[in-house]
Design an enzyme around this catalytic site. Structure first.
Site, short mmCIF file in Angstrom:
data_model
loop_
_atom_site.label_atom_id
_atom_site.label_comp_id
_atom_site.label_asym_id
_atom_site.label_seq_id
_atom_site.Cartn_x
_atom_site.Cartn_y
_atom_site.Cartn_z
N HIS B 66 0.86 -1.80 -0.43
CA HIS B 66 0.00 0.30 -0.57
C HIS B 66 0.85 1.21 -0.07
O HIS B 66 1.51 1.76 1.18
CB HIS B 66 -1.19 0.02 0.92
N LEU B 67 0.48 2.12 -0.92
CA LEU B 67 1.63 2.86 -1.20
C LEU B 67 1.27 4.14 -0.52
O LEU B 67 1.66 5.76 -0.69
CB LEU B 67 2.60 3.08 -2.30
N ASN B 98 -6.71 0.48 -2.66
CA ASN B 98 -7.31 1.68 -2.14
C ASN B 98 -6.27 2.75 -1.30
O ASN B 98 -6.77 3.23 -0.48
CB ASN B 98 -7.75 0.34 -0.39
N HIS B 183 -8.91 -10.59 -1.29
CA HIS B 183 -9.03 -10.40 -0.03
C HIS B 183 -10.37 -11.09 0.55
O HIS B 183 -11.23 -10.89 0.36
CB HIS B 183 -8.69 -8.75 0.50
N ASP B 309 2.19 -6.59 2.06
CA ASP B 309 1.33 -6.42 2.60
C ASP B 309 1.60 -4.74 3.62
O ASP B 309 0.92 -4.44 4.49
CB ASP B 309 -0.29 -7.16 3.54
ZN LIG Z 1 -5.81 -6.92 2.54
#
Ligand SMILES: [Zn+2]
Lengths: 312, 445
Positions: B66-67, B98, B183, B309
Site C-alpha cells: 500500500h503506497l 485502496n 482479500h 502487505d
Molecule cells: Zn488485504
C-alpha cells in the site's frame, strides 16, 4: 504489606495476596462509612480525576464519594460535554489532563485496553473503572468483599455468573478474582453470549440455567442489554427471561443460603425476577456500599496513606 | 552503464541453480552470466561490484503493498514507499488500489504509473480495483485500466461480498487475461472485529474475527474460479483451513495461487497482548496452529509467494485505543530479513525456494518479466548478505511511517544493493564506502 503497583488495571494481573490486601483494607474503610462524621484527612492535598467516556453515574459517584471521604480533591471529566465531542483523541485528552498533575486517574471507557493505554501515557496512578469488555476490577472486588462478609471467605465456594459473559467486563474480572481466591466459577448462558473458547479457562460452562445454579453458594446475575437482541444473539427478552432469567423457582436449585448479586442497574423481569431482586437472598444494596469501601481502599493503598491516618 | 557483479553466489530459482560466478549488466539487461567474465567482455565496465560472500538474486518483487498515493500521502508516497522497497531489496512492487480516489480506472492507474516514473527508484506495477470506488456495486473499467498499465485486478481492503459480483468480475478478468487478487473475508462475520477470535480475544475483551470468515471466502472464490476459469490469487492467506482448501484445489487442477506475509509466519494473536496496536492487521494474526500451517504450506508449495502487505500508518493511527487503531503494518524493510531468519535459517525453505517465492513466483503469477537470472533477462538484481546480523530499528526506516511490529528484532540477512534496469537504486552505505576505498578509485576511471 503494601500495594506496590502503580495502576489497578485488572485482576488478571494481580496476585491473591494483593487482592486480599485490598479486601482487608476495604473492610477497615467500611468502618469509616458507619461513622457519624464520614471524613478523614488521609488524602488531603491529593487530587483525583474521574474520566467517564461512558456514562455510569453510580460508578462515578462511588469513586467521588470514596475520594471525598478521604479528603482528596475530585475533578470530573465528562466526555459528553468536552473536547472529545470535537474529535480530540484519547491520547491528547489524557496528556492535557496529565499536565494538570493529578495523582490518580479513574477511567471508564468503551474500548478494551483504554485503562492500560492511559497508564502508558501518565506517571499518575490509573484505576480502571471499566474498559470495554475487558475488566472492571473494582466491581469484582466489591463483589468479593460482599461474598466474604456473608460467607467468611471465598475458597471452596461455587459461584455462578449468569448472562452476557461475552460482552461483560464484570464477568472477566470476577472470573480472575474468584479463581485466584480459590472459588469454583461457573459461567451460565446461551452459546451466543459466551465468548470464544471460554472453555479454555478453568471455569465450568453451563448452557442450562438450572444445572448452572445447582448447588451454588453465589449467583451473580449480569445485566442484559436490549442491543444484544438487536444484534441477533437471542430472539427476545421474553425468551431470555424464560430460559436464563433468575427467578425464585430456579433459585431453589442453589444452596439454601445462596447470595444473589447484580452489578446494576437491574432489568427486573428480564435477567432477574422482581421477587428475587428484592428478596431475602439479594445483597445488591450491600454491594453498592461495599463499592465505596473498595474504592476508598484502592485510593488509600495507591496514594500510600499510613494506617494511622485512616483511623484518625 | 556496464556493471560487473563479481564473485557472488548467484541463485536462480527459475532454473533451480546456485553457482558462484560473475554477472554483467548492460543496457538494462543481464548481458552475460557465468563462472568468470572473459577479459574481452570485461572491457568498458563502468563499475565492478565485489559480491564475494554475498548472494546475487533476481530482483525481489512485492506483489502486495500500500503506497497510499493518491490521497494518503501523510502515510506514504510512491517515492517514500519506493525508497523503502529498494532498501528492503525489492526491485518491483504492486500497489493496491485502496487510495483516494480509488485506483479504479485509466486516469488513476496512469497517475500512479506516472508518479512512479517520476519518483520511484523501483518498478511499480499498479493493480486496479475490481469495483468502482471500491464500492462493490459496479465493475471498474478493467480493460481500459489494463491498457493503462494495470497488471492485476483486486478487491483488497474491500472484499467482494456478493458471489454474483465476484463471478462477473472473474469472468471479465478472464476475458482480458488478468489475474484476480482477492482479500478473502466475509464481512458479516468480522463486523466490528479487531483481532483473531479465540481465547486471546476473549481474555482481552476484544471483538473477534473468526477464521471461518477467511475460510468461507477462500472456498467460495475457489469454486467460482473453477467455474469461470479465472486465474485466482488469494492474498495474505493466514488460516490453516484456508491453506488446506488451496492445497486441495491445486491438487484437482484449479488455477489458484496464494501468498502469505512475514507476519503470518513470525507472529500469532498472542503478540496482540497488551493491546499492541502494531500487531493489529487484517487478516488478523492467528494462532500457533495456523502459523505452523503457513510454514507447512510454504514448504510444500501450496503457498506460492511471499508478499508484505506493507501498510504504512501515521503515529496517531496506532497510538490510540486498540479498537480504533488502523489495520496493518509496514513490511518492505523487514521482509527479507524475516524470511532469511525465520524460514531459511529455520530450515523451512531453502534459500532458492525463499527467493523464488519473493521473485520468480510473483513474476509468474502476474505474468511480468523478471524473477530469472539469465542472459537477456531484465537487469533487476537483489544482492544481499545472508549472514549480516542487524536489529530492526524503526528510526532508520525509509518508509514515511514506522508502524513495524518487529522493532528490536534481531535478524540475520539483509539487502546490500538493489539494482533496477541495471542501475544501483540502493546500496548499503557502510559497504559502499568500504568498497570505494578498497578499489582505490579504480572504478572511477
Ligand atoms: Zn488485504
Amino acid at each position: 504489606m503494601n500495594l506496590t503497583r502503580k495502576d489497578i488495571l485488572g485482576l488478571q494481573e494481580m496476585s491473591s495476596e494483593e487482592i486480599l490486601l485490598i479486601l482487608n483494607r476495604a473492610a477497615d474503610m467500611k468502618e469509616i462509612l458507619s461513622r457519624d462524621i464520614k471524613k478523614v484527612p488521609t488524602l488531603r492535598g491529593k487530587s483525583v480525576v474521574t474520566m467517564f467516556f461512558e456514562n455510569s453515574t453510580r460508578t462515578r459517584m462511588s469513586f467521588e464519594m470514596a475520594a471525598k471521604i478521604l479528603s482528596a480533591d475530585v475533578s470530573g471529566f465528562a466526555a459528553s460535554t468536552s473536547s472529545v465531542q470535537k474529535g480530540e483523541s484519547l491520547k491528547d485528552t489524557i496528556l492535557t489532563l496529565d499536565a494538570m498533575k493529578p495523582d490518580v486517574f479513574v477511567i471508564r471507557h468503551s474500548a478494551s485496553g483504554a485503562a492500560q493505554f492511559t497508564a502508558s501515557l501518565t506517571g499518575a496512578h490509573v484505576i480502571n473503572a471499566g474498559d470495554g469488555a475487558h475488566e472492571h476490577p473494582t466491581q469484582a472486588l466489591l463483589d468479593m468483599l460482599t461474598i466474604i462478609e456473608h460467607k467468611g471467605g471465598i475458597e471452596g465456594l461455587t459461584v455462578a455468573i449468569v448472562g452476557d459473559i461475552a460482552h461483560s467486563r464484570v464477568a472477566r474480572s470476577n472470573i480472575w478474582g474468584l479463581m485466584k481466591l480459590g472459588a469454583t466459577v461457573r459461567i451460565v448462558g446461551p452459546e451466543t453470549l459466551l465468548p470464544a473458547e471460554i472453555r479454555q479457562l478453568p471455569v465450568e460452562v453451563h448452557t442450562d440455567l438450572r444445572s448452572g445454579i445447582r448447588g451454588c453458594d453465589v449467583v451473580n446475575v449480569l445485566r442484559i442489554q436490549l442491543e444484544r437482541q438487536e444484534a441477533g444473539l437471542f430472539p427476545s427478552l421474553r425468551e431470555y427471561a424464560q430460559r436464563f432469567g433468575v427467578n425464585s423457582n430456579v433459585l431453589r436449585e442453589a444452596q439454601p443460603d445462596v447470595l444473589v448479586m447484580h452489578p446494576g442497574p437491574m432489568n427486573r423481569g428480564v435477567e432477574i425476577a422482581p421477587d428475587v431482586a428484592d428478596g431475602e437472598f439479594s445483597v445488591v444494596t450491600e454491594q453498592v456500599t461495599n463499592g465505596v469501601a473498595v474504592r476508598m481502599a484502592l485510593l488509600y493503598l495507591l496514594l500510600g496513606g499510613s494506617p494511622d491516618a485512616a483511623s484518625n | 552503464m556496464r556493471l560487473r557483479i563479481e564473485g557472488g553466489q548467484m541463485i536462480d530459482p527459475a532454473s533451480g541453480t546456485s553457482r558462484a560466478g560473475d554477472l554483467l549488466l548492460d543496457d538494462g539487461v543481464i548481458a552475460w552470466i557465468g563462472e568468470r567474465l572473459p577479459e574481452a567482455e570485461a572491457r568498458g565496465v563502468d563499475r565492478v561490484f565485489d559480491a564475494s560472500g554475498l548472494v546475487v538474486a533476481p530482483g525481489l518483487m512485492d506483489m502486495h503493498v500500500h503506497l497510499r498515493e493518491p490521497g494518503h500521502e501523510y502515510k506514504e508516497t510512491i517515492e517514500t514507499g519506493g525508497r523503502a522497497a529498494a532498501a528492503g531489496g525489492f526491485t518491483a512492487v504492486v500497489p493496491m488500489p485502496n487510495t483516494l480516489p480509488a485506483t479504479d480506472n485509466r486516469a488513476t492507474v496512469e497517475f500512479v504509473a506516472r508518479r512512479a516514473r517520476e519518483t520511484s527508484p523501483v518498478r511499480v506495477y499498479p493493480a486496479v480495483a475490481a469495483t468502482r470506488g471500491n464500492e462493490n456495486t459496479e465493475m471498474s473499467e478493467i480493460a481500459d485500466a489494463k491498457d493503462a498499465g494495470a497488471v492485476a485486478v483486486t478487491d483488497d481492503a474491500f472484499p467482494l461480498q456478493s458471489a454474483e459480483m465476484t463471478r462477473r468480475v472473474m469472468e471479465y478478468c478472464r476475458t482480458f487475461d488478468l489475474p484476480l487478487l482477492t482479500h478473502c473475508e466475509d464481512k458479516a462475520l468480522t463486523k466490528r472485529g479487531v483481532m483473531n477470535e479465540g481465547i486471546t480475544s476473549t481474555v482481552m475483551g476484544l471483538q473477534g474475527m473468526p477464521k471461518a470468515a477467511e475460510d468461507l471466502q477462500v472456498a467460495r472464490n475457489i469454486e467460482l474460479a473453477e467455474m469461470t476459469g479465472c486465474r485466482l490469487h488469494i492474498q495474505h492467506i493466514s488460516s490453516e483451513r484456508a491453506i488446506e482448501l488451496v492445497r486441495q484445489a491445486k491438487a484437482r487442477g484449479v488455477a489458484v495461487t496464494c501468498e502469505t506475509c512475514p507476519q503470518y509466519f513470525c507472529l500469532t494473536d498472542e503478540d496482540v497482548r497488551g493491546y499492541n496496536t502494531l500487531a493489529k492487521c487484517n487478516p488478523p494474526l492467528r494462532t500457533k496452529a495456523d502459523q505452523d500451517a503457513v510454514k507447512a504450506g510454504l514448504a510444500d508449495g501450496t503457498i506460492d509467494a511471499i508478499a508484505t502487505d506493507h501498510a504504512p500508518h501515521a503515529v496517531n493511527e496506532k497510538e490510540c485505543e486498540f479498537q480504533t487503531a488502523a489495520f496493518g503494518m509496514t513490511g518492505l524493510e523487514t521482509a527479507l530479513g524475516l524470511v532469511l531468519t525465520h524460514l531459511v535459517d529455520a530450515g523451512i525453505l531453502s534459500l532458492g525456494e525463499a527467493i523464488g517465492k519473493m521473485s520468480t513466483a510473483p513474476a509468474r503469477i502476474l505474468n511480468l518479466p523478471g524473477g530469472r537470472l539469465e542472459a537477456g533477462a531484465p537487469a533487476d538484481i537483489t544482492i544481499f548478505d545472508p549472514a549480516a546480523e542487524w536489529v530492526v530499528d524503526p528510526a532508520k526506516m525509509r518508509s514515511r511511517s514506522r508502524n513495524t511490529a518487529f522493532a528490536g528484532w534481531e535478524l540475520t540477512g539483509r539487502a546490500v544493493a538493489t539494482l533496477v534496469r541495471g542501475e544501483i537504486v540502493y546500496e548499503d552505505s557502510a559497504r559502499h564506502s568500504a568498497q570505494e576505498s578498497a578499489h582505490g578509485g579504480k572504478d572511477r576511471k
